[in-house]
Design a protein around this motif. Sequence first.
Motif, short mmCIF file in Angstrom:
data_model
loop_
_atom_site.label_atom_id
_atom_site.label_comp_id
_atom_site.label_asym_id
_atom_site.label_seq_id
_atom_site.Cartn_x
_atom_site.Cartn_y
_atom_site.Cartn_z
N VAL A 110 -20.30 -12.18 -13.12
CA VAL A 110 -19.79 -10.97 -12.48
C VAL A 110 -18.27 -10.98 -12.56
CG1 VAL A 110 -19.60 -9.66 -10.32
CG2 VAL A 110 -21.72 -10.90 -10.83
N LEU A 111 -17.68 -9.85 -12.91
CA LEU A 111 -16.22 -9.71 -12.88
C LEU A 111 -15.83 -8.68 -11.83
CD1 LEU A 111 -13.37 -10.29 -14.10
CD2 LEU A 111 -13.73 -8.27 -15.53
N HIS A 112 -14.96 -9.09 -10.91
CA HIS A 112 -14.35 -8.19 -9.93
C HIS A 112 -12.94 -7.87 -10.42
CE1 HIS A 112 -11.96 -7.22 -6.32
NE2 HIS A 112 -13.09 -6.90 -5.70
N SER A 113 -12.76 -6.68 -10.95
CA SER A 113 -11.45 -6.24 -11.43
C SER A 113 -11.10 -4.96 -10.70
CB SER A 113 -11.49 -6.02 -12.95
OG SER A 113 -10.23 -5.63 -13.44
N ILE A 114 -10.86 -5.10 -9.40
CA ILE A 114 -10.69 -3.96 -8.51
C ILE A 114 -9.45 -4.18 -7.64
CG2 ILE A 114 -11.72 -2.64 -6.61
CD1 ILE A 114 -14.47 -3.74 -7.61
N GLY A 115 -8.57 -3.22 -7.61
CA GLY A 115 -7.40 -3.33 -6.75
C GLY A 115 -6.69 -2.00 -6.62
N MET A 116 -6.29 -1.66 -5.41
CA MET A 116 -5.56 -0.41 -5.19
C MET A 116 -4.89 -0.46 -3.83
SD MET A 116 -5.33 2.82 -3.75
CE MET A 116 -6.90 3.30 -3.05
N SER A 117 -3.64 0.01 -3.79
CA SER A 117 -2.90 0.07 -2.54
C SER A 117 -2.37 1.48 -2.30
CB SER A 117 -1.71 -0.90 -2.55
OG SER A 117 -0.82 -0.60 -1.49
N PRO A 118 -2.89 2.17 -1.27
CA PRO A 118 -2.33 3.48 -0.92
C PRO A 118 -0.86 3.39 -0.53
CG PRO A 118 -4.46 3.14 0.13
CD PRO A 118 -4.06 1.83 -0.45
N ASN A 119 -0.45 2.28 0.08
CA ASN A 119 0.96 2.13 0.45
C ASN A 119 1.85 2.09 -0.78
OD1 ASN A 119 1.42 1.91 3.40
ND2 ASN A 119 -0.11 0.29 3.26
N VAL A 120 1.40 1.39 -1.82
CA VAL A 120 2.16 1.35 -3.07
C VAL A 120 2.22 2.74 -3.69
CG1 VAL A 120 2.18 0.48 -5.44
CG2 VAL A 120 1.72 -1.09 -3.54
N ARG A 121 1.09 3.42 -3.70
CA ARG A 121 1.04 4.76 -4.29
C ARG A 121 1.94 5.74 -3.55
NH1 ARG A 121 -5.15 6.25 -6.17
NH2 ARG A 121 -5.35 4.62 -7.75
N LYS A 122 2.03 5.56 -2.24
CA LYS A 122 2.85 6.47 -1.43
C LYS A 122 4.29 5.98 -1.28
CE LYS A 122 -0.52 9.34 -0.30
NZ LYS A 122 -0.52 10.75 -0.71
N ARG A 123 4.61 4.88 -1.97
CA ARG A 123 5.97 4.32 -1.94
C ARG A 123 6.38 3.88 -0.53
NH1 ARG A 123 5.06 4.13 -6.77
NH2 ARG A 123 6.30 5.11 -8.42
N ARG A 124 5.42 3.43 0.26
CA ARG A 124 5.74 2.87 1.57
C ARG A 124 6.20 1.43 1.37
NH1 ARG A 124 3.65 6.01 5.98
NH2 ARG A 124 4.74 4.50 7.27
N THR A 125 7.35 1.06 1.91
CA THR A 125 7.87 -0.30 1.74
C THR A 125 7.14 -1.26 2.68
OG1 THR A 125 9.62 0.10 3.38
CG2 THR A 125 10.14 0.54 1.03
N TYR A 126 7.27 -2.56 2.41
CA TYR A 126 6.52 -3.57 3.16
C TYR A 126 6.90 -3.60 4.64
CZ TYR A 126 3.96 -7.85 4.07
OH TYR A 126 3.07 -8.78 4.56
#
Length: 287
Positions: A91-107
């Motif tokens: 099985v390969l898990h190749s899944i990743g997404m950050s709404p904060n990154v997409r919305k340019r919200r800083t850490y």
Amino acid sequence: MSYNLLKGKKGIIFGALNEQSIAWKVAEKAVEEGATITLSNTPIAVRMGEVSALSEKLNCEVIPADATSVEDLETVFKRSMEIFGGKVDFVLHSIGMSPNVRKRRTYDDLDYDMLDKTLDISAVSFHKMIQVAKKLDAISEYGSILALSYVAAQRTFFGYNDMADAKALLESIARSFGYIYGREHNVRINTISQSPTMTTAGSGVKGMDKLFDFADRMAPLGNASADECADYCIVMFSDLTRKVTMQNLFHDGGFSSVGMSFVQWLPTKKDLMSTKMKMVISFTVNR
């Protein structure tokens, strides 16, 4: 060139989106090496992406699923076992997404609802995937489960944001579940920490082009490509790595082991050539 490393094996590839995807490359190489596979991605990715073209090319079924949904994951594993006529070998898990990154919200200004989604999609989905597989007894003995990670799980990279937290959690899940699944069913679980790669998801990270260039200069062997990562995944799915588990395996041209490198002092090829010339002149004068 095929070595038949996966001859007779059956696997599920989560996350293939388009030709830039590492998962896409892994799917192609797995079939080339003799495996039978199924593909899975979110329903919207299946509708809007190019996964159907890949499934036609590889003669495999696409099973739409939200990887954060236990019910959907159960459907993927049950349907895959029906197609395979037995258990899953890799099985390969190749899944990743950050709404904060997409919305340019800083850490230091994260939206916490978005953070929850980042962790659920990018890391907790891995736990759900493994837990579902274990409860269904879906993985063959000495089967291999892999997830794709990044060195930001251990080191700070400006702009990688809350995805760094997600990758750290992802690697922890591989160790914790790897112990349990290994002891009980001889199933191995690992993560591969890949070089910066210009995938659709990777390109969304702020300053990715500069990060890519920096890593390529720092790494003694340069960045590892998506194709090269796929080759590594195939080896990890094969019987050649039957006793490798609970590891985070760096596949980054040596970047993760470098402290100070020569190219940090000489950031361009022009500077490098200039410095070499100065060294030759100095050596000649001082002989």
